[in-house]
Scaffold this motif. Sequence first.
Motif, short mmCIF file in Angstrom:
data_model
loop_
_atom_site.label_atom_id
_atom_site.label_comp_id
_atom_site.label_asym_id
_atom_site.label_seq_id
_atom_site.Cartn_x
_atom_site.Cartn_y
_atom_site.Cartn_z
N SER A 7 2.31 1.75 -3.51
CA SER A 7 1.24 2.06 -4.43
C SER A 7 0.77 3.51 -4.23
O SER A 7 0.54 4.24 -5.20
CB SER A 7 0.07 1.09 -4.22
OG SER A 7 -0.92 1.26 -5.21
N GLU A 8 0.67 3.93 -2.99
CA GLU A 8 0.29 5.32 -2.69
C GLU A 8 1.34 6.29 -3.22
O GLU A 8 1.00 7.36 -3.77
CB GLU A 8 0.14 5.49 -1.18
CG GLU A 8 -0.21 6.90 -0.75
CD GLU A 8 -0.28 7.06 0.76
OE1 GLU A 8 -0.49 8.21 1.21
OE2 GLU A 8 -0.09 6.05 1.48
N PRO A 25 0.81 -1.23 0.00
CA PRO A 25 0.00 0.00 0.00
C PRO A 25 0.84 1.28 0.00
O PRO A 25 0.50 2.25 -0.68
CB PRO A 25 -0.83 -0.12 1.28
CG PRO A 25 -0.89 -1.58 1.56
CD PRO A 25 0.44 -2.12 1.11
N GLY A 59 -4.14 3.22 -6.49
CA GLY A 59 -5.03 2.82 -5.42
C GLY A 59 -4.65 1.48 -4.84
O GLY A 59 -3.60 0.91 -5.15
N SER A 60 -5.52 0.94 -4.01
CA SER A 60 -5.25 -0.32 -3.33
C SER A 60 -5.16 -1.50 -4.29
O SER A 60 -4.59 -2.53 -3.95
CB SER A 60 -6.34 -0.60 -2.29
OG SER A 60 -7.62 -0.67 -2.91
N GLU A 61 -5.71 -1.33 -5.48
CA GLU A 61 -5.66 -2.41 -6.47
C GLU A 61 -4.45 -2.32 -7.38
O GLU A 61 -4.34 -3.05 -8.36
CB GLU A 61 -6.95 -2.41 -7.30
CG GLU A 61 -8.18 -2.83 -6.51
CD GLU A 61 -7.98 -4.17 -5.81
OE1 GLU A 61 -7.57 -5.14 -6.50
OE2 GLU A 61 -8.21 -4.24 -4.60
#
Length: 309
Positions: A247-248, A244, A253-255
């Motif tokens: 990705s951030e 996470p 996003g979370s996907e």
Amino acid sequence: MVELKNFIYRGFSAEYDDLMKMPIRRFGSINKLVVDPDVSCRYIIQEHSCDLPIDFVYIPGSGNRLLVGFHGAEMRKIADLPKFQFVGSLRSRTEPFVSFADSTLLKNEKLSIGWYAGDSLFDLSRNIAEVIRKIEKVLNFTKTILMGHSAGGLAAIAIGMQIPNSHAISVNGQTIAGIHRPWVIKNLYNSAFPELSSSEEMLERYPDRFDIRRMSSDRSSGATFTLFSHKDDPLSFSEYPHFPLLSEYFGLGSEGGLTEFGDALVPCRWETLNPSAHALPGTVLPFLQATLGEAVGVPITYDFVLPSR
């Protein structure tokens, strides 16, 4: 040579590696390294007595693509160092293969993870990248794929970011080494960077060895990576949220998804041979196959199409 502290480092002064069943060749510098493209061999490079050795095995193959492996944590009570990861799995491939041992572990007999960081005097990851670039040039490889699981995954990306047009595959790899078990980080600090004031200073001074965000900002031209993280792995998502946070950082996003550089952040699931979602499914092959667009032996489920590599 580096002083060994009450543990065995296989083949440290030998001419043959009995476990790997191949000769050992030694060189005093990277510049002097000569790799025989047709012979399986272990190579040890050490320029100065204070340097950690660069220790790797080379297994010949065909084609212009080079595969490279890195290992993760080692249980030091039972470890048979040096560790050369994925040799068994990747012998089934046709490509030439190189596997590097993390000689950072020579700094202390209790050190289990080193992330190929080396120490304050010797940047192991930078020197390994130089070795790979030399092998590419001399043996005419046009594409290098680096692979690692867990701590080896961070190392694969760290080193791949220094190699133009390479691609690194990380499976449940850490993305920010400082977000990990505190005693592991403290042990690395005490073993390899004791001249610094704290483990926090170690992480702040060497972000190019410990933080993929920094590595990404300084990457070589065309260097990319794919991060596969099991959605049920607490060492990737919950207890230590490596996926996470990265990705951030990339604005995803979370996907997950694709970054502006062409990296792929892939939250996914697969069946492992042990109860831990952090573990590989017995081999790294399905992640290599998925990345290369080949038929995948062990199903990996994820929600978007991976770019062709």
